[in-house]
Write an enzyme that holds these catalytic residues in place. Structure first.
Site, short mmCIF file in Angstrom:
data_model
loop_
_atom_site.label_atom_id
_atom_site.label_comp_id
_atom_site.label_asym_id
_atom_site.label_seq_id
_atom_site.Cartn_x
_atom_site.Cartn_y
_atom_site.Cartn_z
N ASN A 66 1.95 -5.15 -3.06
CA ASN A 66 0.54 -5.49 -2.77
C ASN A 66 -0.25 -4.20 -2.50
OD1 ASN A 66 -1.46 -7.59 -2.09
ND2 ASN A 66 -1.29 -6.85 0.02
N ASP A 99 -12.40 -9.86 -0.31
CA ASP A 99 -13.65 -9.92 0.45
C ASP A 99 -14.67 -9.08 -0.30
OD1 ASP A 99 -12.96 -7.27 1.25
OD2 ASP A 99 -12.00 -8.06 3.04
N HIS A 124 -10.73 -5.72 -1.95
CA HIS A 124 -11.73 -5.40 -0.92
C HIS A 124 -12.85 -4.64 -1.62
CE1 HIS A 124 -8.96 -6.54 2.24
NE2 HIS A 124 -8.03 -5.77 1.71
N GLU A 130 0.80 -1.23 0.00
CA GLU A 130 0.00 0.00 0.00
C GLU A 130 0.84 1.28 0.00
OE1 GLU A 130 -2.65 -0.59 3.34
OE2 GLU A 130 -3.48 -2.40 2.47
N GLU A 167 -6.40 -10.60 -0.82
CA GLU A 167 -7.18 -10.40 0.41
C GLU A 167 -8.65 -10.27 0.08
OE1 GLU A 167 -5.65 -6.93 2.47
OE2 GLU A 167 -3.59 -7.46 2.02
O1 9MR Z 1 -7.14 -9.09 7.69
C1 9MR Z 1 -6.17 -8.46 8.53
C2 9MR Z 1 -6.64 -8.61 9.95
O2 9MR Z 1 -6.65 -9.97 10.31
C3 9MR Z 1 -5.71 -7.84 10.84
O3 9MR Z 1 -6.21 -7.88 12.16
C4 9MR Z 1 -5.61 -6.41 10.37
C5 9MR Z 1 -4.63 -5.65 11.21
O4 9MR Z 1 -3.36 -6.21 11.12
O5 9MR Z 1 -5.18 -6.37 9.04
C6 9MR Z 1 -6.01 -7.02 8.13
O6 9MR Z 1 -5.46 -7.00 6.84
C7 9MR Z 1 -5.17 -5.79 6.17
C8 9MR Z 1 -3.96 -6.09 5.31
O7 9MR Z 1 -2.86 -6.40 6.11
C9 9MR Z 1 -3.62 -4.96 4.37
N1 9MR Z 1 -4.77 -4.57 3.60
C10 9MR Z 1 -5.93 -4.22 4.38
C11 9MR Z 1 -6.33 -5.36 5.30
C12 9MR Z 1 -7.55 -4.97 6.08
O8 9MR Z 1 -7.24 -3.93 6.97
#
Ligand code: 9MR
Length: 368
Positions: free
Chosen positions: A218, A286, A254, A177, A284
């Site tokens: 990513n 969803d 997302h 990011e 990721e």
């Molecule tokens: O899905 C991830 C969740 O389990 C964690 O608690 C959270 C904080 O570390 O991060 C979520 O994943 C993020 C990812 O690392 C980067 N892209 C956005 C995701 C959602 O915040």
């Protein structure tokens, strides 16, 4: 006809119940005509990962807390994870603040358990993430370090962590990011300290630390052609042209399900990144829908199924796309931006039952 079958069925059920009471549960029931009005095709019990293997794609999920969840729920989640998925990613367990609570303390236990679980079950693991603007530990952000010390800290972090996981991962999100939503580099501690070349530096340090593991950039909101994905494209094209060691790009996916892109929109965007020589992973995914008290409507779940089907189709149309990973195993534990109004984003519901989206992913994987 319909009525008579139902009457017959009811009469036989009563007879059977009477028989059970009289003779015990091992008594054979009298044969009876099946209720053809209720006939449903036999459920396809072949796991997703088998379909994924047949198409040369890993099918992944975020682990959440399944490894430490006690009781039947934890056991069920672990069973589903191992049966359905061929790839895992560790949510928070490989992030900087989680792995390194202090400069000299390392906390690999949870991430190591995920890797061990994956190995026991014939799955692979994505590493996520080494350089990010979030979850930088306080000892880094408030240490008052000059830029060259911050650069040394980041390099050391990359070297230590990659050495620890060397040989155990099939991808590392080296930089996550880094592009802002306004299509310029996001202001971060790393940009401030090292300048815009921190991204190239991170990939070079990563390659030196582990010459074998594929290195990924990513990001989110880059799944289709738009100002942000154009900017990421230019950035990665420039890195490639300069010989910076970058092997792939992860698209997070997302989405609000009813605003998710079509397969054509995704595939045409993927194509330009693949043309740079990059591997592609969906990292990721969803697709959240409206929920009331955590419950989504049947119609919205169909919309969601179509959204998932589209992303799988786009990956299958892209030879460079080798993984489809979902942000959670079940809706009870999956990240959503606004949980009060939106949710139910993944393939299994809060009772860990497969949703229409699960069958849509499977159907897409099975479509030649
Ligand atoms: O899905 C991830 C969740 O389990 C964690 O608690 C959270 C904080 O570390 O991060 C979520 O994943 C993020 C990812 O690392 C980067 N892209 C956005 C995701 C959602 O915040």
């Amino acid at each position: 006809m319909r009525t008579s079958y139902h009457r017959l069925g009811a009469a036989l059920l009563l007879a059977a119940a009477a028989g059970l009471t009289a003779c015990g549960a091992d008594r054979h029931m009298a044969p009876f005509e099946p209720d053809t009005t209720r006939h449903e095709p036999a459920a396809d019990t072949t796991p997703l990962r088998v379909y994924g293997d047949a198409r040369g794609r890993w099918i992944g999920a975020a682990t959440g807390t399944m490894l430490t969840m006690p009781g039947d729920s934890g056991a069920l989640l672990r069973r589903i994870a191992a049966r359905e998925f061929s790839m895992l990613w560790t949510g928070t367990f490989m992030k900087f603040d989680f792995l390194r609570p202090s400069r000299s303390t390392y906390n690999y236990a949870q991430a190591d358990s995920v890797v061990a679980f994956a190995q026991r079950n014939g799955m692979v693991v994505r590493g996520h993430t080494l350089v990010w603007h979030q979850q930088i530990p306080a000892w880094v952000t408030s240490g008052g370090y000059p830029p060259d010390t911050l650069a040394a800290i980041l390099r050391d972090h990359i070297e230590q962590v990659m050495a620890h996981f060397r040989g155990k991962l099939v991808a590392w999100d080296v930089v996550n990011e880094a592009m802002g939503d306004d299509a310029t580099l996001r202001p971060t501690l790393w940009l401030d300290a090292l300048g815009p070349d921190y991204i190239a530096q991170a990939f070079r340090w990563a390659r030196a630390a582990d010459p074998d593991v594929p290195l990924y950039y990513n990001d989110y909101n880059i799944e289709t052609a738009n100002a942000k994905s154009d900017a990421v494209y230019r950035m990665l094209a420039d890195l490639k042209a300069r010989g910076v060691p970058i092997d792939g790009i992860g698209f997070q996916f997302h989405y609000q399900a009813d605003a998710a892109p079509t397969a054509d929109e995704i595939a045409s965007n993927f194509a330009r990144f693949a043309a740079l020589g990059l591997k592609i992973q969906i990292t990721e995914a969803d697709m959240h829908v409206r929920v009331q008290n955590g419950v989504a409507s049947a119609a919205d779940l169909q919309v969601q199924a179509t959204a998932y089907r589209n992303l799988v189709t786009a990956c299958l149309r892209t030879p460079a796309c080798n993984a489809i990973e979902i942000e959670g195993i079940y809706d009870g534990q999956a990240w959503v931006p606004d949980p009060a109004n939106w949710g139910a984003p993944v393939l299994f519901d809060i009772h860990v039952q497969p949703k229409p989206a699960y069958y849509a992913v499977k159907a897409a994987l099975a479509t030649p």
